[in-house]
Enzyme design. Structure first.
Site, PDB file in Angstrom:
ATOM      1  N   ARG A   1      43.489  10.300 138.413  1.00  0.00           N
ATOM      2  CA  ARG A   1      42.692   9.013 138.144  1.00  0.00           C
ATOM      3  C   ARG A   1      41.539   9.648 137.117  1.00  0.00           C
ATOM      4  O   ARG A   1      40.931  10.668 137.294  1.00  0.00           O
ATOM      5  CB  ARG A   1      42.054   8.762 139.740  1.00  0.00           C
ATOM      6  CG  ARG A   1      41.462   7.323 139.584  1.00  0.00           C
ATOM      7  CD  ARG A   1      40.741   6.995 140.898  1.00  0.00           C
ATOM      8  NE  ARG A   1      40.019   5.996 140.721  1.00  0.00           N
ATOM      9  CZ  ARG A   1      39.109   5.334 141.749  1.00  0.00           C
ATOM     10  NH1 ARG A   1      38.879   6.318 142.974  1.00  0.00           N
ATOM     11  NH2 ARG A   1      38.405   4.281 141.556  1.00  0.00           N
ATOM     12  N   HIS A   2      41.172   8.565 136.417  1.00  0.00           N
ATOM     13  CA  HIS A   2      39.921   8.641 135.615  1.00  0.00           C
ATOM     14  C   HIS A   2      38.674   9.114 136.144  1.00  0.00           C
ATOM     15  O   HIS A   2      38.484   8.903 137.622  1.00  0.00           O
ATOM     16  CB  HIS A   2      39.816   7.661 134.796  1.00  0.00           C
ATOM     17  CG  HIS A   2      39.515   6.211 135.409  1.00  0.00           C
ATOM     18  ND1 HIS A   2      38.125   6.149 136.073  1.00  0.00           N
ATOM     19  CD2 HIS A   2      40.091   5.191 136.067  1.00  0.00           C
ATOM     20  CE1 HIS A   2      38.306   4.866 136.776  1.00  0.00           C
ATOM     21  NE2 HIS A   2      39.339   4.295 136.903  1.00  0.00           N
TER      22      HIS A   2
ATOM     23  N   ARG B   1      38.772   4.478 129.630  1.00  0.00           N
ATOM     24  CA  ARG B   1      38.200   5.538 130.661  1.00  0.00           C
ATOM     25  C   ARG B   1      39.285   6.423 131.134  1.00  0.00           C
ATOM     26  O   ARG B   1      38.952   7.835 131.422  1.00  0.00           O
ATOM     27  CB  ARG B   1      37.642   4.675 131.838  1.00  0.00           C
ATOM     28  CG  ARG B   1      38.757   3.826 132.496  1.00  0.00           C
ATOM     29  CD  ARG B   1      38.012   2.898 133.603  1.00  0.00           C
ATOM     30  NE  ARG B   1      38.940   2.049 134.701  1.00  0.00           N
ATOM     31  CZ  ARG B   1      39.349   0.779 134.112  1.00  0.00           C
ATOM     32  NH1 ARG B   1      38.938   0.396 132.718  1.00  0.00           N
ATOM     33  NH2 ARG B   1      40.298  -0.046 134.887  1.00  0.00           N
TER      34      ARG B   1
ATOM     35  N   GLU C   1      45.256  -0.005 134.919  1.00  0.00           N
ATOM     36  CA  GLU C   1      44.903  -0.525 136.563  1.00  0.00           C
ATOM     37  C   GLU C   1      45.443  -1.822 136.889  1.00  0.00           C
ATOM     38  O   GLU C   1      45.848  -2.662 136.080  1.00  0.00           O
ATOM     39  CB  GLU C   1      43.255  -0.489 136.490  1.00  0.00           C
ATOM     40  CG  GLU C   1      42.666  -0.877 137.877  1.00  0.00           C
ATOM     41  CD  GLU C   1      43.081  -0.083 139.005  1.00  0.00           C
ATOM     42  OE1 GLU C   1      44.333  -0.229 139.471  1.00  0.00           O
ATOM     43  OE2 GLU C   1      42.341   0.912 139.595  1.00  0.00           O
TER      44      GLU C   1
ATOM     45  N   LYS D   1      31.519  -6.372 144.010  1.00  0.00           N
ATOM     46  CA  LYS D   1      32.307  -6.334 145.340  1.00  0.00           C
ATOM     47  C   LYS D   1      31.525  -7.136 146.415  1.00  0.00           C
ATOM     48  O   LYS D   1      32.072  -7.745 147.033  1.00  0.00           O
ATOM     49  CB  LYS D   1      32.841  -5.041 145.676  1.00  0.00           C
ATOM     50  CG  LYS D   1      33.676  -4.566 144.713  1.00  0.00           C
ATOM     51  CD  LYS D   1      34.264  -2.953 144.748  1.00  0.00           C
ATOM     52  CE  LYS D   1      35.372  -2.649 143.600  1.00  0.00           C
ATOM     53  NZ  LYS D   1      35.649  -1.355 143.762  1.00  0.00           N
TER      54      LYS D   1
ATOM     55  N   HIS E   1      45.003   5.298 136.517  1.00  0.00           N
ATOM     56  CA  HIS E   1      43.966   4.532 137.548  1.00  0.00           C
ATOM     57  C   HIS E   1      44.331   4.521 139.005  1.00  0.00           C
ATOM     58  O   HIS E   1      45.514   4.911 139.302  1.00  0.00           O
ATOM     59  CB  HIS E   1      43.909   3.197 136.988  1.00  0.00           C
ATOM     60  CG  HIS E   1      43.764   3.125 135.565  1.00  0.00           C
ATOM     61  ND1 HIS E   1      42.141   2.789 135.023  1.00  0.00           N
ATOM     62  CD2 HIS E   1      44.343   3.177 134.535  1.00  0.00           C
ATOM     63  CE1 HIS E   1      42.277   2.911 133.513  1.00  0.00           C
ATOM     64  NE2 HIS E   1      43.711   2.909 133.459  1.00  0.00           N
TER      65      HIS E   1
END
Length: 207
Positions: free
Chosen positions: A9-10, A61, A88, A99, A158
């Site tokens: 994952r990045h 990314r 992603e 969020k 991602h």
């Protein structure tokens, strides 16, 4: 013949840091993200791992993470395929929203459902099931055959696109994959048999 597949994952992105739903938006890595990707490259070098091919998403990314890893390995010119299939999950209408603000607007339970259910997408976006429906065909047609030919392959992508691959590789149920956390910049090393079944898995987040 070694059949090696490494998923990573990045590193932390600018929007990870701001706690925003990122999806297909294109922020770069933070300073911490650069450090995470560089550390991943150093760890793979310590393990004497090199690669024949790389795959990454269409987003900066993930591409930047891969570039930093390959730089540590001295493989800056490694043949690399980029494809939106590894992007992603698309968060649709909540993309770019903080969020915590999303929880205030839509309610804790609803946001939890969007984030952690397998097949309920946010408005205008993708569920994990929908993400897998574009990621897995690409894995089966483009990535897995190269691994089975004996190429050592690294995939930088991602959290949710990689969850789709892990679900297939490890034979996990929708409930199990939702509980699987992937640290930013933490490689997972798979060795496969001639049929693509996992012989061993090493999560470098646990080292």
């Amino acid at each position: 013949m070694e059949r090696l597949l490494v998923l990573v994952r990045h590193g932390q992105s600018e929007w990870n840091l701001k706690n925003l739903f990122t999806g297909w938006k294109n922020p770069d890595l933070t300073e911490q993200g650069v450090e995470e990707a560089t550390a991943a490259g150093k760890k793979l070098k310590e393990m004497n791992l090199t690669f024949d091919l790389a795959f990454t998403s269409d987003l900066l990314r993930a591409q930047h993470t891969l570039k930093l890893i390959l730089g540590e390995l001295g493989q800056e010119d490694l043949p690399t395929s980029r494809d939106q299939a590894l992007n992603e999950r698309d968060y649709g209408d909540i993309t770019g929203m903080n969020k915590d603000e999303a929880r205030q607007k839509f309610g804790e339970e609803q946001v939890h459902i969007w984030r952690r259910s397998f097949d309920v997408p946010p408005p205008g976006g993708e569920s994990l099931k929908m993400t897998a429906e574009r990621t897995l065909p690409y894995y089966r047609s483009d990535i897995l055959p190269k691994v089975l030919e004996g190429n050592r392959v690294i995939v930088a992508a991602h959290g949710n696109s990689l969850r789709s691959l892990i679900m297939e590789l490890e034979g996990l149920s929708p409930e199990e994959i939702l509980k699987r956390e992937l640290g930013t910049g933490k490689p997972v090393v798979y060795r496969l048999d001639e049929d693509g079944k996992v012989l061993s898995v090493e999560d470098l987040a646990e080292i």
